[in-house]
Design a protein around this motif. Sequence first.
Motif, PDB file in Angstrom:
ATOM      1  N   SER A 230       0.824  -1.207   0.000  1.00 31.37           N
ATOM      2  CA  SER A 230       0.000   0.000   0.000  1.00 31.37           C
ATOM      3  C   SER A 230       0.853   1.250   0.000  1.00 31.37           C
ATOM      4  O   SER A 230       1.939   1.277   0.585  1.00 31.37           O
ATOM      5  N   LYS A 231       0.329   2.292  -0.668  1.00 32.72           N
ATOM      6  CA  LYS A 231       0.911   3.629  -0.578  1.00 32.72           C
ATOM      7  C   LYS A 231      -0.063   4.600   0.096  1.00 32.72           C
ATOM      8  O   LYS A 231       0.202   5.798   0.162  1.00 32.72           O
ATOM      9  N   ILE A 232      -1.176   4.056   0.603  1.00 37.27           N
ATOM     10  CA  ILE A 232      -2.174   4.925   1.221  1.00 37.27           C
ATOM     11  C   ILE A 232      -2.455   4.544   2.678  1.00 37.27           C
ATOM     12  O   ILE A 232      -3.296   5.157   3.329  1.00 37.27           O
ATOM     13  N   THR A 233      -1.746   3.536   3.196  1.00 32.82           N
ATOM     14  CA  THR A 233      -1.823   3.148   4.606  1.00 32.82           C
ATOM     15  C   THR A 233      -0.442   2.696   5.064  1.00 32.82           C
ATOM     16  O   THR A 233       0.429   2.381   4.249  1.00 32.82           O
ATOM     17  N   ASN A 234      -0.267   2.634   6.362  1.00 29.85           N
ATOM     18  CA  ASN A 234       0.938   2.047   6.946  1.00 29.85           C
ATOM     19  C   ASN A 234       0.614   0.672   7.524  1.00 29.85           C
ATOM     20  O   ASN A 234      -0.518   0.420   7.952  1.00 29.85           O
ATOM     21  N   SER A 235       1.605  -0.201   7.566  1.00 32.27           N
ATOM     22  CA  SER A 235       1.486  -1.470   8.266  1.00 32.27           C
ATOM     23  C   SER A 235       2.740  -1.672   9.109  1.00 32.27           C
ATOM     24  O   SER A 235       3.834  -1.260   8.716  1.00 32.27           O
ATOM     25  N   TYR A 236       2.564  -2.316  10.246  1.00 39.60           N
ATOM     26  CA  TYR A 236       3.688  -2.565  11.147  1.00 39.60           C
ATOM     27  C   TYR A 236       3.915  -4.062  11.331  1.00 39.60           C
ATOM     28  O   TYR A 236       4.630  -4.492  12.225  1.00 39.60           O
ATOM     29  N   LEU A 237       3.316  -4.859  10.428  1.00 38.58           N
ATOM     30  CA  LEU A 237       3.469  -6.302  10.487  1.00 38.58           C
ATOM     31  C   LEU A 237       4.805  -6.730   9.900  1.00 38.58           C
ATOM     32  O   LEU A 237       5.241  -6.189   8.884  1.00 38.58           O
ATOM     33  N   PRO A 238       5.470  -7.707  10.501  1.00 39.50           N
ATOM     34  CA  PRO A 238       6.658  -8.286   9.863  1.00 39.50           C
ATOM     35  C   PRO A 238       6.238  -9.224   8.736  1.00 39.50           C
ATOM     36  O   PRO A 238       5.052  -9.522   8.562  1.00 39.50           O
ATOM     37  N   SER A 239       7.192  -9.664   7.965  1.00 37.80           N
ATOM     38  CA  SER A 239       6.957 -10.687   6.955  1.00 37.80           C
ATOM     39  C   SER A 239       7.404 -12.030   7.522  1.00 37.80           C
ATOM     40  O   SER A 239       8.130 -12.089   8.518  1.00 37.80           O
ATOM     41  N   GLU A 240       6.970 -13.126   6.878  1.00 42.58           N
ATOM     42  CA  GLU A 240       7.184 -14.441   7.489  1.00 42.58           C
ATOM     43  C   GLU A 240       7.229 -15.531   6.425  1.00 42.58           C
ATOM     44  O   GLU A 240       6.477 -15.510   5.449  1.00 42.58           O
ATOM     45  N   GLY A 246       9.198 -24.693  11.629  1.00 40.70           N
ATOM     46  CA  GLY A 246       9.390 -23.378  12.209  1.00 40.70           C
ATOM     47  C   GLY A 246       9.105 -22.300  11.188  1.00 40.70           C
ATOM     48  O   GLY A 246       8.770 -22.587  10.032  1.00 40.70           O
ATOM     49  N   SER A 247       9.237 -21.048  11.610  1.00 40.73           N
ATOM     50  CA  SER A 247       8.982 -19.916  10.726  1.00 40.73           C
ATOM     51  C   SER A 247      10.113 -18.903  10.831  1.00 40.73           C
ATOM     52  O   SER A 247      10.637 -18.652  11.923  1.00 40.73           O
ATOM     53  N   ILE A 248      10.475 -18.320   9.685  1.00 39.75           N
ATOM     54  CA  ILE A 248      11.456 -17.235   9.667  1.00 39.75           C
ATOM     55  C   ILE A 248      10.693 -15.924   9.680  1.00 39.75           C
ATOM     56  O   ILE A 248       9.882 -15.651   8.783  1.00 39.75           O
ATOM     57  N   VAL A 249      10.935 -15.110  10.695  1.00 38.19           N
ATOM     58  CA  VAL A 249      10.255 -13.827  10.845  1.00 38.19           C
ATOM     59  C   VAL A 249      11.216 -12.716  10.422  1.00 38.19           C
ATOM     60  O   VAL A 249      12.352 -12.644  10.911  1.00 38.19           O
ATOM     61  N   ILE A 250      10.761 -11.856   9.508  1.00 41.12           N
ATOM     62  CA  ILE A 250      11.584 -10.818   8.885  1.00 41.12           C
ATOM     63  C   ILE A 250      10.982  -9.466   9.236  1.00 41.12           C
ATOM     64  O   ILE A 250       9.814  -9.203   8.934  1.00 41.12           O
ATOM     65  N   ASP A 251      11.757  -8.595   9.845  1.00 39.96           N
ATOM     66  CA  ASP A 251      11.179  -7.340  10.320  1.00 39.96           C
ATOM     67  C   ASP A 251      10.648  -6.463   9.190  1.00 39.96           C
ATOM     68  O   ASP A 251       9.584  -5.861   9.309  1.00 39.96           O
ATOM     69  N   LYS A 252      11.380  -6.375   8.067  1.00 41.68           N
ATOM     70  CA  LYS A 252      10.959  -5.531   6.955  1.00 41.68           C
ATOM     71  C   LYS A 252      11.455  -6.144   5.659  1.00 41.68           C
ATOM     72  O   LYS A 252      12.664  -6.244   5.438  1.00 41.68           O
ATOM     73  N   VAL A 259      16.280 -10.750  11.615  1.00 40.15           N
ATOM     74  CA  VAL A 259      15.711 -11.991  11.104  1.00 40.15           C
ATOM     75  C   VAL A 259      15.879 -13.079  12.152  1.00 40.15           C
ATOM     76  O   VAL A 259      16.972 -13.246  12.706  1.00 40.15           O
ATOM     77  N   ALA A 260      14.811 -13.800  12.437  1.00 41.30           N
ATOM     78  CA  ALA A 260      14.876 -14.841  13.474  1.00 41.30           C
ATOM     79  C   ALA A 260      14.031 -16.049  13.069  1.00 41.30           C
ATOM     80  O   ALA A 260      13.010 -15.907  12.386  1.00 41.30           O
ATOM     81  N   ILE A 261      14.478 -17.221  13.500  1.00 42.57           N
ATOM     82  CA  ILE A 261      13.706 -18.448  13.293  1.00 42.57           C
ATOM     83  C   ILE A 261      12.961 -18.775  14.582  1.00 42.57           C
ATOM     84  O   ILE A 261      13.562 -18.869  15.653  1.00 42.57           O
ATOM     85  N   HIS A 262      11.659 -18.919  14.472  1.00 42.70           N
ATOM     86  CA  HIS A 262      10.821 -19.352  15.600  1.00 42.70           C
ATOM     87  C   HIS A 262      10.467 -20.819  15.358  1.00 42.70           C
ATOM     88  O   HIS A 262       9.661 -21.132  14.477  1.00 42.70           O
ATOM     89  N   TYR A 263      11.089 -21.697  16.134  1.00 43.87           N
ATOM     90  CA  TYR A 263      10.855 -23.133  15.951  1.00 43.87           C
ATOM     91  C   TYR A 263       9.556 -23.551  16.620  1.00 43.87           C
ATOM     92  O   TYR A 263       9.065 -22.887  17.557  1.00 43.87           O
ATOM     93  N   LYS A 264       9.006 -24.666  16.184  1.00 44.85           N
ATOM     94  CA  LYS A 264       7.707 -25.102  16.708  1.00 44.85           C
ATOM     95  C   LYS A 264       7.778 -25.545  18.166  1.00 44.85           C
ATOM     96  O   LYS A 264       6.735 -25.634  18.832  1.00 44.85           O
ATOM     97  N   ASP A 265       8.992 -25.804  18.689  1.00 44.42           N
ATOM     98  CA  ASP A 265       9.112 -26.157  20.110  1.00 44.42           C
ATOM     99  C   ASP A 265       9.206 -24.930  21.009  1.00 44.42           C
ATOM    100  O   ASP A 265       9.366 -25.039  22.223  1.00 44.42           O
ATOM    101  N   GLY A 266       9.112 -23.732  20.391  1.00 45.95           N
ATOM    102  CA  GLY A 266       9.109 -22.495  21.162  1.00 45.95           C
ATOM    103  C   GLY A 266      10.447 -21.790  21.236  1.00 45.95           C
ATOM    104  O   GLY A 266      10.512 -20.641  21.696  1.00 45.95           O
TER     105      GLY A 266
END
Length: 329
Positions: A230-240, A246-252, A259-266
Motif C-alpha cells: 500500500s501507498k495509502i496506509t501504513n502497516s507494522y506487520l513483519p513478513s514471514e 518453524g517460521s522465519i520472521v523478517i522485520d521488513k 531476522v529470526a527463526i521461531h521453531y515449533k518447540d518455542g
Amino acid sequence: MVRFGVIGTNWITESFIQAASEIENFQLTAVYSRTAEKAEQFANQFDGAIDIFTDLHTYFQNDKMDAVYIASPNALHAEQAIQAMQHGKHVIVEKPMASNTREVQEMVDTAKDNNVVLMEALKTTFLPNFQAIQDNLHKIGQVRRYFSSFCQYSSRYDAYKEGTVLNAFKPELSNGSLMDIGIYCIYPMVALFGKPKKVYANAYMLGSGVDGQGSVMFDYNELNGAVMYSKITNSYLPSEIQGEDGSIVIDKISHPTKVAIHYKDGTIEDITRPQKENAMYYEAKGFIDAILAGQNESTVNTFERSLTTAAILEESRKQIGLPFPADKK
C-alpha cells in the motif's frame, strides 16, 4: 575503476551515489538532467570532476562514462537503458526494471547483443540478512507459506487528496502501488521460490487510474504465497516464511535488519547478520563486481528473476485493471 553517470537527480540517486562511493572501484563522472541548473546543483554535492549533460544522445556518447544508474520514471527505463547499452554502457536500472515483460525482454536482448551488464536495482536480495534467510531456509523444514507486507503511506498521497497528482500516481509513467511498493514483496519471493503456478490479484484503484493498495496470492506446488502492499496506509506487520518445523520472521521485507527463526518447540534462533546502514551499497557492489568479472548479468538479480517478476506484475495489473500506455507500444 568503473566510471558512472546517473539519470535522475532525486533522493534515491543521491543515496545510490553515497553508497557506491564506499566502493573503491566507483567514480561519478557524469550527471544528466533536463536542465543544466538542476544537474549542476546535484553534481555540486559530490567531489571530483563531473560533467553535466542535458541531451541524452550526447550523454551516452560520452567516453568518460562506463556505466549508468537510471532512476527516471518507470515509463522511461526501457528506452533510456536500451539507448545506453547500444552505446556500450553497462546499466543498473531502478526497480521495476521496466513497464512490462516485453520491455524487459528487449532490454535483456540488448545487453546480450552489446556484451554489457544489465541489472535491476532491487536491493533486498543483495543484503546479508536476505542471504541469512537463504542460508537458513532448510532449518524450517518443508516451506508451506510465504507472507510479506509492505505498506508505507506516501507523502505524495496527501498532495493527491488535495488535487495534485504527482508522478507516483500517474499511469502514464507506469507507476502505482504495485510497481513502487508491491515489487519489494514479490521479487524476494521469486528469488527464493521461483515462478508461481497461479496469480490472484486485487486492489483498491484511485481516480488517477493507478492502484493505491492491493494484495496478491500465489500458488506453488508445495506452498502458498501472499503479499500486501500500500501507498495509502501504513502497516507494522513483519513478513514471514512458514515451514513445518518453524517460521522465519523478517522485520521488513524491503530492508531486513532483524531476522529470526521461531521453531515449533518455542525456541528462537536469531540469524541476523551485520550490514551497512545504506543498503544500496550491496546492490552497487554486486553490479560493479559483475562488470569487473566480464559478465552480462548479476548472479543475484538475474535476467530470469527480473523477467519472472515483470510477468507477475503484468498479470497482476491485468487482473486489477491497470493498463499502461507502454503496454500498447
